[in-house]
Design a protein around this motif. Structure first.
Motif, mmCIF file in Angstrom:
data_model
loop_
_atom_site.group_PDB
_atom_site.id
_atom_site.type_symbol
_atom_site.label_atom_id
_atom_site.label_comp_id
_atom_site.label_asym_id
_atom_site.label_seq_id
_atom_site.Cartn_x
_atom_site.Cartn_y
_atom_site.Cartn_z
ATOM 1 N N GLN A 90 0.828 -1.213 0.000
ATOM 2 C CA GLN A 90 0.000 0.000 0.000
ATOM 3 C C GLN A 90 0.855 1.253 0.000
ATOM 4 O OE1 GLN A 90 -2.601 -0.531 3.358
ATOM 5 N NE2 GLN A 90 -4.152 -1.569 2.129
ATOM 6 N N ASP A 91 1.962 1.230 0.730
ATOM 7 C CA ASP A 91 2.867 2.380 0.724
ATOM 8 C C ASP A 91 3.446 2.620 -0.667
ATOM 9 O OD1 ASP A 91 2.490 2.887 3.417
ATOM 10 O OD2 ASP A 91 4.275 1.770 4.060
ATOM 11 N N VAL A 92 3.825 1.548 -1.339
ATOM 12 C CA VAL A 92 4.379 1.670 -2.689
ATOM 13 C C VAL A 92 3.324 2.241 -3.641
ATOM 14 C CG1 VAL A 92 5.232 0.352 -4.667
ATOM 15 C CG2 VAL A 92 6.118 -0.117 -2.389
ATOM 16 N N ILE A 93 2.098 1.745 -3.541
ATOM 17 C CA ILE A 93 1.015 2.233 -4.408
ATOM 18 C C ILE A 93 0.738 3.705 -4.122
ATOM 19 C CG2 ILE A 93 -1.448 2.038 -4.920
ATOM 20 C CD1 ILE A 93 -1.144 -0.996 -4.445
ATOM 21 N N ALA A 94 0.710 4.064 -2.835
ATOM 22 C CA ALA A 94 0.455 5.459 -2.471
ATOM 23 C C ALA A 94 1.559 6.371 -3.002
ATOM 24 C CB ALA A 94 0.332 5.587 -0.955
ATOM 25 N N ASP A 95 2.802 5.967 -2.846
ATOM 26 C CA ASP A 95 3.917 6.760 -3.369
ATOM 27 C C ASP A 95 3.823 6.909 -4.883
ATOM 28 O OD1 ASP A 95 5.073 7.210 -0.910
ATOM 29 O OD2 ASP A 95 6.508 5.549 -1.081
ATOM 30 N N MET A 96 3.530 5.818 -5.563
ATOM 31 C CA MET A 96 3.434 5.851 -7.019
ATOM 32 C C MET A 96 2.303 6.783 -7.464
ATOM 33 S SD MET A 96 1.862 3.811 -10.006
ATOM 34 C CE MET A 96 0.603 3.330 -8.948
ATOM 35 N N GLU A 97 1.175 6.720 -6.763
ATOM 36 C CA GLU A 97 0.058 7.589 -7.124
ATOM 37 C C GLU A 97 0.375 9.053 -6.867
ATOM 38 O OE1 GLU A 97 -3.496 6.202 -5.230
ATOM 39 O OE2 GLU A 97 -3.744 4.537 -6.629
ATOM 40 N N LEU A 98 1.107 9.334 -5.779
ATOM 41 C CA LEU A 98 1.490 10.721 -5.505
ATOM 42 C C LEU A 98 2.452 11.249 -6.567
ATOM 43 C CD1 LEU A 98 1.916 10.741 -1.633
ATOM 44 C CD2 LEU A 98 0.253 12.038 -2.962
ATOM 45 N N ILE A 99 3.373 10.413 -6.984
ATOM 46 C CA ILE A 99 4.366 10.840 -7.970
ATOM 47 C C ILE A 99 3.742 11.008 -9.348
ATOM 48 C CG2 ILE A 99 6.463 10.122 -9.194
ATOM 49 C CD1 ILE A 99 7.348 8.824 -6.529
ATOM 50 N N THR A 100 2.938 10.030 -9.763
ATOM 51 C CA THR A 100 2.367 10.079 -11.117
ATOM 52 C C THR A 100 1.107 10.925 -11.196
ATOM 53 O OG1 THR A 100 1.055 8.077 -10.757
ATOM 54 C CG2 THR A 100 3.264 7.809 -11.719
ATOM 55 N N GLY A 101 0.402 11.060 -10.089
ATOM 56 C CA GLY A 101 -0.840 11.821 -10.090
ATOM 57 C C GLY A 101 -2.031 11.033 -10.634
ATOM 58 N N VAL A 102 -1.872 9.744 -10.820
ATOM 59 C CA VAL A 102 -2.947 8.898 -11.345
ATOM 60 C C VAL A 102 -3.478 8.043 -10.205
ATOM 61 C CG1 VAL A 102 -3.508 7.077 -13.004
ATOM 62 C CG2 VAL A 102 -1.845 8.834 -13.598
ATOM 63 N N ASP A 103 -4.796 8.079 -9.987
ATOM 64 C CA ASP A 103 -5.421 7.295 -8.929
ATOM 65 C C ASP A 103 -5.885 5.950 -9.473
ATOM 66 O OD1 ASP A 103 -5.036 9.195 -6.980
ATOM 67 O OD2 ASP A 103 -6.960 10.180 -7.355
ATOM 68 N N LEU A 104 -4.989 4.990 -9.497
ATOM 69 C CA LEU A 104 -5.335 3.660 -9.984
ATOM 70 C C LEU A 104 -6.069 2.843 -8.937
ATOM 71 C CD1 LEU A 104 -2.072 2.686 -11.875
ATOM 72 C CD2 LEU A 104 -4.247 3.367 -12.853
ATOM 73 N N SER A 105 -5.794 3.096 -7.668
ATOM 74 C CA SER A 105 -6.383 2.275 -6.615
ATOM 75 C C SER A 105 -7.905 2.409 -6.583
ATOM 76 C CB SER A 105 -5.797 2.638 -5.255
ATOM 77 O OG SER A 105 -6.071 3.986 -4.947
ATOM 78 N N LYS A 106 -8.418 3.600 -6.875
ATOM 79 C CA LYS A 106 -9.869 3.792 -6.869
ATOM 80 C C LYS A 106 -10.541 2.992 -7.976
ATOM 81 C CE LYS A 106 -9.798 8.372 -4.798
ATOM 82 N NZ LYS A 106 -10.061 9.784 -4.987
ATOM 83 N N LYS A 107 -9.834 2.837 -9.090
ATOM 84 C CA LYS A 107 -10.412 2.132 -10.229
ATOM 85 C C LYS A 107 -10.251 0.624 -10.113
ATOM 86 C CE LYS A 107 -9.263 5.935 -13.322
ATOM 87 N NZ LYS A 107 -8.414 6.342 -14.449
ATOM 88 N N LEU A 108 -9.115 0.174 -9.598
ATOM 89 C CA LEU A 108 -8.767 -1.236 -9.688
ATOM 90 C C LEU A 108 -8.913 -2.039 -8.402
ATOM 91 C CD1 LEU A 108 -5.559 -0.778 -11.850
ATOM 92 C CD2 LEU A 108 -7.849 -1.352 -12.628
ATOM 93 N N LEU A 109 -8.926 -1.397 -7.255
ATOM 94 C CA LEU A 109 -8.946 -2.127 -5.991
ATOM 95 C C LEU A 109 -10.308 -2.015 -5.308
ATOM 96 C CD1 LEU A 109 -5.477 -1.097 -4.556
ATOM 97 C CD2 LEU A 109 -6.087 -3.225 -5.673
ATOM 98 N N PRO A 110 -10.606 -2.926 -4.381
ATOM 99 C CA PRO A 110 -11.847 -2.810 -3.604
ATOM 100 C C PRO A 110 -11.860 -1.514 -2.802
ATOM 101 C CG PRO A 110 -10.846 -4.976 -3.307
ATOM 102 C CD PRO A 110 -9.883 -4.153 -4.094
ATOM 103 N N LYS A 111 -13.051 -1.045 -2.468
ATOM 104 C CA LYS A 111 -13.196 0.248 -1.800
ATOM 105 C C LYS A 111 -12.435 0.320 -0.491
ATOM 106 C CE LYS A 111 -17.667 1.477 -3.743
ATOM 107 N NZ LYS A 111 -19.073 1.790 -3.467
ATOM 108 N N SER A 112 -12.455 -0.762 0.288
ATOM 109 C CA SER A 112 -11.772 -0.728 1.581
ATOM 110 C C SER A 112 -10.269 -0.518 1.411
ATOM 111 C CB SER A 112 -12.045 -2.011 2.360
ATOM 112 O OG SER A 112 -11.583 -3.129 1.629
ATOM 113 N N LEU A 113 -9.663 -1.192 0.440
ATOM 114 C CA LEU A 113 -8.230 -1.014 0.192
ATOM 115 C C LEU A 113 -7.940 0.359 -0.391
ATOM 116 C CD1 LEU A 113 -7.208 -4.500 -1.238
ATOM 117 C CD2 LEU A 113 -6.675 -3.562 0.997
#
Length: 152
Positions: A90-113
């Protein structure tokens, strides 16, 4: 002409040794033969083989010496390890999203994650400052950070 099927009669009881039972069960558990094949090969009913499998597989677990408490302890350690891996990912995903500015977790992961990752992103951005459109970090100056920290 029709052929008659043999009558389904019980076989006379034959005492089978413990070693023989373990031999048959061992072959099935090792994947050397299937339970159906063992039934035909050794002329033993499938229900008897199923009973032996149930009985002697639990016996084997008891012989390994792992008590319920040891098993619970081992499973708790495994849970801790998996939670650590999940937090790291999750830390890696959060860092990647902050750097790239793309929110992939909202599209691809369950809501809780996705919510957990969003919280981590907020935490990271509070610790490091904000990121501008170019991906550069705007860190707080030491003067600003000293004012925001409570004095001891």
């Amino acid at each position: 002409m029709k052929t008659r099927k043999q009558d389904c009669r019980k076989k006379p009881y034959e005492k089978v040794t413990f070693q023989y039972k373990l031999f048959v069960v061992g072959q099935i558990q090792n994947g050397q033969i299937s339970a159906n094949f063992a039934s035909k090969k050794y002329d033993i009913s499938r229900s008897t083989i199923a009973y032996w499998l149930k009985k002697y597989s639990t016996l084997e677990q008891q012989n390994t010496g792992m008590s319920k408490q040891d098993e619970i302890k081992k499973l708790k350690e495994r849970i801790e390890e998996l939670e650590f891996v999940k937090d790291f990912q999750q830390d890696v995903i959060a860092d990647m999203e902050l750097i790239t500015g793309v929110d992939l977790s909202k599209k691809l992961l369950p809501k809780s994650l996705a919510k957990e990752i969003e919280q981590k992103k907020r935490k990271i951005s509070k610790e490091n400052g904000s990121i501008n459109a170019l991906g550069l970090v705007n860190k707080l100056s030491t003067k600003d950070s000293n004012q925001t920290k409570p004095k001891k």
